[in-house]
Design a protein around this motif. Structure first.
Motif, PDB file in Angstrom:
ATOM      1  N   ASN A 106      16.582  -1.545  28.281  1.00  0.00           N
ATOM      2  CA  ASN A 106      15.200  -1.268  27.805  1.00  0.00           C
ATOM      3  C   ASN A 106      14.931   0.139  28.574  1.00  0.00           C
ATOM      4  O   ASN A 106      14.983   0.307  29.565  1.00  0.00           O
ATOM      5  N   THR A 107      14.348   1.138  27.857  1.00  0.00           N
ATOM      6  CA  THR A 107      13.838   2.247  28.398  1.00  0.00           C
ATOM      7  C   THR A 107      12.445   2.168  28.732  1.00  0.00           C
ATOM      8  O   THR A 107      11.724   1.476  28.167  1.00  0.00           O
ATOM      9  N   SER A 108      12.081   2.727  29.813  1.00  0.00           N
ATOM     10  CA  SER A 108      10.623   2.572  30.189  1.00  0.00           C
ATOM     11  C   SER A 108       9.682   3.312  29.253  1.00  0.00           C
ATOM     12  O   SER A 108       9.976   4.016  28.424  1.00  0.00           O
ATOM     13  N   ARG A 109       8.394   2.955  29.410  1.00  0.00           N
ATOM     14  CA  ARG A 109       7.289   3.594  28.551  1.00  0.00           C
ATOM     15  C   ARG A 109       7.291   5.024  28.946  1.00  0.00           C
ATOM     16  O   ARG A 109       7.332   5.716  27.903  1.00  0.00           O
ATOM     17  N   ASP A 110       7.498   5.503  30.284  1.00  0.00           N
ATOM     18  CA  ASP A 110       7.305   6.621  30.307  1.00  0.00           C
ATOM     19  C   ASP A 110       8.531   7.484  29.689  1.00  0.00           C
ATOM     20  O   ASP A 110       8.593   8.814  29.296  1.00  0.00           O
ATOM     21  N   ALA A 111       9.770   6.966  29.839  1.00  0.00           N
ATOM     22  CA  ALA A 111      10.949   7.628  29.216  1.00  0.00           C
ATOM     23  C   ALA A 111      10.639   7.744  27.729  1.00  0.00           C
ATOM     24  O   ALA A 111      11.086   8.799  27.001  1.00  0.00           O
ATOM     25  N   ILE A 136       8.048   8.029  26.063  1.00  0.00           N
ATOM     26  CA  ILE A 136       7.066   9.068  25.886  1.00  0.00           C
ATOM     27  C   ILE A 136       7.452  10.508  25.989  1.00  0.00           C
ATOM     28  O   ILE A 136       7.345  11.355  25.235  1.00  0.00           O
ATOM     29  N   SER A 137       8.555  10.671  27.061  1.00  0.00           N
ATOM     30  CA  SER A 137       9.014  11.883  27.222  1.00  0.00           C
ATOM     31  C   SER A 137      10.146  12.205  26.229  1.00  0.00           C
ATOM     32  O   SER A 137      10.215  13.254  25.816  1.00  0.00           O
ATOM     33  N   ILE A 138      10.733  11.142  25.789  1.00  0.00           N
ATOM     34  CA  ILE A 138      11.574  11.362  24.481  1.00  0.00           C
ATOM     35  C   ILE A 138      10.875  12.183  23.252  1.00  0.00           C
ATOM     36  O   ILE A 138      11.339  12.925  22.619  1.00  0.00           O
ATOM     37  N   ARG A 139       9.647  11.366  23.296  1.00  0.00           N
ATOM     38  CA  ARG A 139       8.923  11.800  21.871  1.00  0.00           C
ATOM     39  C   ARG A 139       8.469  13.080  22.073  1.00  0.00           C
ATOM     40  O   ARG A 139       8.366  14.037  21.247  1.00  0.00           O
ATOM     41  N   THR A 140       7.897  13.474  23.438  1.00  0.00           N
ATOM     42  CA  THR A 140       7.514  14.711  23.700  1.00  0.00           C
ATOM     43  C   THR A 140       8.687  15.854  23.550  1.00  0.00           C
ATOM     44  O   THR A 140       8.073  16.740  22.981  1.00  0.00           O
ATOM     45  N   GLN A 187      17.728   7.965  20.250  1.00  0.00           N
ATOM     46  CA  GLN A 187      17.344   7.826  18.779  1.00  0.00           C
ATOM     47  C   GLN A 187      16.322   6.407  18.509  1.00  0.00           C
ATOM     48  O   GLN A 187      15.542   6.822  17.726  1.00  0.00           O
ATOM     49  N   HIS A 188      16.675   5.494  19.473  1.00  0.00           N
ATOM     50  CA  HIS A 188      15.706   4.515  18.790  1.00  0.00           C
ATOM     51  C   HIS A 188      14.364   4.555  19.443  1.00  0.00           C
ATOM     52  O   HIS A 188      13.292   4.255  18.766  1.00  0.00           O
ATOM     53  N   ALA A 189      14.185   5.213  20.535  1.00  0.00           N
ATOM     54  CA  ALA A 189      12.771   5.560  21.135  1.00  0.00           C
ATOM     55  C   ALA A 189      12.173   6.517  20.205  1.00  0.00           C
ATOM     56  O   ALA A 189      10.795   6.610  20.191  1.00  0.00           O
ATOM     57  N   ALA A 190      12.858   7.424  19.659  1.00  0.00           N
ATOM     58  CA  ALA A 190      12.181   8.541  19.135  1.00  0.00           C
ATOM     59  C   ALA A 190      11.853   8.144  17.470  1.00  0.00           C
ATOM     60  O   ALA A 190      10.949   8.614  16.766  1.00  0.00           O
ATOM     61  N   PRO A 229       5.298  -0.659  22.830  1.00  0.00           N
ATOM     62  CA  PRO A 229       5.566  -2.023  22.249  1.00  0.00           C
ATOM     63  C   PRO A 229       4.285  -2.499  22.101  1.00  0.00           C
ATOM     64  O   PRO A 229       3.180  -2.399  22.582  1.00  0.00           O
ATOM     65  N   ARG A 230       4.446  -3.302  20.857  1.00  0.00           N
ATOM     66  CA  ARG A 230       2.930  -4.000  20.459  1.00  0.00           C
ATOM     67  C   ARG A 230       2.882  -5.137  21.235  1.00  0.00           C
ATOM     68  O   ARG A 230       4.022  -5.824  21.459  1.00  0.00           O
ATOM     69  N   ARG A 231       1.596  -5.551  21.590  1.00  0.00           N
ATOM     70  CA  ARG A 231       1.623  -6.769  22.282  1.00  0.00           C
ATOM     71  C   ARG A 231       1.256  -7.770  21.201  1.00  0.00           C
ATOM     72  O   ARG A 231       0.530  -7.643  20.232  1.00  0.00           O
ATOM     73  N   SER A 232       1.820  -9.058  21.694  1.00  0.00           N
ATOM     74  CA  SER A 232       1.534 -10.137  20.737  1.00  0.00           C
ATOM     75  C   SER A 232       0.182 -10.517  20.584  1.00  0.00           C
ATOM     76  O   SER A 232      -0.537 -10.399  21.627  1.00  0.00           O
ATOM     77  N   SER A 233      -0.248 -10.984  19.285  1.00  0.00           N
ATOM     78  CA  SER A 233      -1.589 -11.413  19.377  1.00  0.00           C
ATOM     79  C   SER A 233      -2.089 -12.639  20.048  1.00  0.00           C
ATOM     80  O   SER A 233      -3.409 -13.030  20.094  1.00  0.00           O
ATOM     81  N   GLY A 234      -1.117 -13.426  20.711  1.00  0.00           N
ATOM     82  CA  GLY A 234      -1.350 -14.425  21.490  1.00  0.00           C
ATOM     83  C   GLY A 234      -1.558 -15.585  20.466  1.00  0.00           C
ATOM     84  O   GLY A 234      -1.235 -15.623  19.069  1.00  0.00           O
TER      85      GLY A 234
END
Length: 128
Positions: free
Chosen positions: A64-69, A71-75, A98-101, A107-112
């Motif tokens: 898994n890539t981190s959330r920050d990574a 975001i950096s990939i998309r930027t 490729q996957h992150a872009a 990630p979506r949070r589950s609705s519970g």
């Protein structure tokens, strides 16, 4: 009692001074990182080796890539970087980039758990 109060006030003052120093250090680090990111965004070729040059360290093959990574990939992608440039710069695999872009940035949070009662049942209970 008065001596203890004075000692507590002195300790409090020292803690406040230390907190202020730490905040200043963090602000300087953040400003430096911001400038580095701006430099990379302005000139992506200055931070990536030419094609075929081996990376000094192997890519991070974590599942898994981190959330920050992500975001950096998309930027970096929106700044015109190629997948390979991003992968080399962030030390990730090409597939991770490729996957992150191409997927949702966070990630979506589950609705519970779904409710056991319908809204009509809840309203009926409230009326009684």
């Amino acid at each position: 009692m008065e001596l203890q109060l004075q000692q507590l006030q002195e300790q409090q003052q020292l803690i406040l001074q230390q907190q202020q120093r730490l905040q200043e250090q963090l602000a300087q680090q953040l400003a430096q990182q911001h400038q580095e990111l701006l430099q990379v965004l302005r000139n992506p070729s200055s931070r990536t080796p030419p094609p075929g040059t081996p990376s000094p360290q192997p890519p991070n093959r974590a599942s898994n890539t981190s959330r920050d990574a992500r975001i950096s990939i998309r930027t970096l992608r929106s700044a015109g970087w190629t997948y390979q440039q991003i992968a080399t710069h962030l030390r990730l695999t090409l597939r991770q980039v490729q996957h992150a872009a191409t997927t949702q940035a966070t990630p979506r949070r589950s609705s519970g758990r779904p409710p056991l009662l319908t809204e009509a049942q809840v309203e009926e209970l409230i009326e009684h």
